[in-house]
Write an enzyme that holds these catalytic residues in place. Structure first.
Site: not given
Ligand SMILES: *Cc1c(COP(=O)(O)O)cnc(C)c1O
Length: 497
Positions: A113
């Protein structure tokens, strides 16, 4: 480049407007009116640049209302070793035969993120300036754990903004909770919801689209925006690392320019894999996009049958950032796959809201089958995968990444496909230390969270990220827990309006 709404194709706004608004007024998501193309030569050239410039190159195709200087202001500030622990920002680990881990977790909160949320505040404040917005921007975030912390770090003490984060009380890892409760900054707020992630997200969406709340904020010189992947400014930075990874593989001589690769993404809200879809349609040669889910496998069923049905049990798993039954960004994919048919999107997503279920057309089903494969695994398989990768390759991965590895292994066994493959590695194993340690050792352990981190360090030989090491001594600042029905009232009270 202008942006339309998935629920009203006549909406036409600039990227600065799309980014500041976050979501379109009628509830649709902003999408660029066309997908810009990159030639193979351009992709190759991107490989010669440093990450910030790779990003700037991709952004220049989408954020055409930004000047070059504005784009570089954003990318240079976000993608530097001030915020990321490695020079390359994202790293490709060449581990298995023809399989590469795209490590996206070297940022300040140790999850992918950060790749988007380190830059979103720059996009947002630059956009606000461009369109002469003199309102304070209030960021509301629903999080399954990682977005919340990454957004808090991105927006803390950013002038002209404030941020409020909602997370499911029992739906995040202890480390994630600690990260959020100890957040620093004068413009931040954190609150737990008695419910799951979908409750948090529905609450935030309802507040965003509530006209009386909107008016109330306007009267007080404020406006809402979103840091969730419903905001285009969250999604476009994620397109960059797929272009970058492909260019890197070419540069390293792992593939020839033009060779196709598979991309595997552990998926929750469908944002990260949608970014891979955009990269493909910009010109990155991709064979299959492989969508990996945990036991909350609503997307696996959807891709395999064309029926989206959220009427099912919700499970809390060891990969909590994927514990989601309503994947927001699917709306963008379906808008593209229906040839931008906003009426069709309104119908399907209306049904999703009222009945929790819809079925796409035969044409869309065929398109899904052509572009995607999908699979899922349970917690036991996730842990087994962490264990076996560690045993085989000495590589330690987190629970979400392990879901992707398992689904990829199943795909490979079922299809015999030997196309070289990039697996999105979405979090540091330290963030999910309880499950990771249990997987590595093959038994549960009742030592505390920080001792688990030390133990993983011993086994994995991976450096403990400084941001997680520092948590141990930080005071907790936020302890509010509320019912999901009280979210709106809570927000208004905290804002003093
Ligand atoms: C948010 C997240 C996901 C999922 O990603 P999306 O974009 O919501 O599909 C997978 N792994 C981790 C560690 C995340 O923080």
């Amino acid at each position: 480049m202008f942006y339309n709404s998935t629920r009203n194709s006549n909406v036409k706004v600039s990227s600065a407007e799309a980014i500041t608004q976050g979501i379109s007024a009628e509830g649709g998501l902003f999408v660029p009116e066309s997908i810009p193309e990159l030639s193979l030569e351009e992709i190759k050239a991107v490989g010669e640049m440093k990450y910030a410039d790779r990003a700037a190159y991709v952004f220049s195709k989408y954020l055409t209302d930004f000047t070059e200087a504005e784009i570089h202001y954003c990318t240079d500030n976000a993608y530097s070793t001030k915020n990321f622990e490695t020079e390359g920002i994202s790293e490709l680990a060449h581990l298995f035969d023809g399989t590469y881990m795209l490590e996206l977790w070297h940022g300040p909160t140790c999850a992918f993120k950060d790749m988007a949320l380190q830059i979103l505040p720059y996009f947002l404040t630059t956009s606000a300036k461009k369109i002469n917005l003199d309102k304070k921007i209030v960021i509301l975030v629903a999080t399954s754990g990682d977005t919340g912390k990454a957004a808090l770090e991105g927006f803390k003490d950013v002038e002209g903004t404030s941020i409020m984060v909602f997370y499911p009380e029992d739906g995040v890892s202890p480390m994630q909770k600690r990260q959020m409760k100890t957040q620093e900054g004068s413009n931040v707020g954190v609150c737990a919801i008695k419910g799951n992630f979908d409750d948090c997200q529905n609450g935030v969406k309802a507040i965003f689209t509530d006209d009386s709340v909107k008016k109330n904020l306007e009267d007080n010189g404020m406006m809402f925006s979103s840091a969730n992947s419903i905001n285009w400014g969250r999604l476009v930075p994620q397109v960059v690392y797929y272009v970058s990874a492909y260019a890197e593989l070419v540069k390293d001589g792992e593939i020839e320019l033009g060779d196709k690769i598979n991309i595997v993404v552990p998926t929750g809200n469908f944002g990260n894999i949608l970014a891979a879809y955009y990269a493909k349609h910009m010109g990155v040669p991709v064979n299959k996009l492989i969508c990996a889910s945990n036991i909350n496998n609503v997307l696996t069923d959807f891709i395999n049958t064309g029926v989206y049905d959220r009427n099912r049990n919700f499970f809390a798993t060891v990969s909590p950032s994927m514990d989601i039954l309503i994947s927001s960004n699917l709306e963008r994919l379906l808008y593209l796959m229906t040839g931008r048919d906003d009426a069709q999107i309104r119908e399907w997503f209306g049904k999703l809201a009222s009945e929790g279920k819809y079925e796409v057309s035969a044409d869309v089903k065929a398109k899904l089958a052509e572009e995607f494969c999908a699979g899922y695994c349970d917690d036991a398989q996730t842990k087994e995968t962490i264990h076996s990768i560690y045993e085989k390759y000495g590589y330690t991965c987190d629970t979400h990444t392990a879901v992707a590895v398992k689904v990829y292994n199943d795909y490979k066994a079922a299809t015999g496909d030997t196309t070289k493959t990039v697996i999105a590695s979405t979090a540091s194993p330290y963030k999910f230390s309880a499950a990771v340690l249990e997987a590595l050792e093959g038994k549960t352990s009742d030592i505390d969270e920080y001792d688990k981190v030390d133990k993983i360090a011993e086994l994995s030989k991976l450096e403990i990220p400084s941001a997680l090491a520092d948590l141990r001594n930080k005071p907790e600042r936020f302890s509010d827990v509320i019912d999901k029905a009280d979210q709106k009232e809570y927000v208004l009270r905290k804002l003093g309006v």
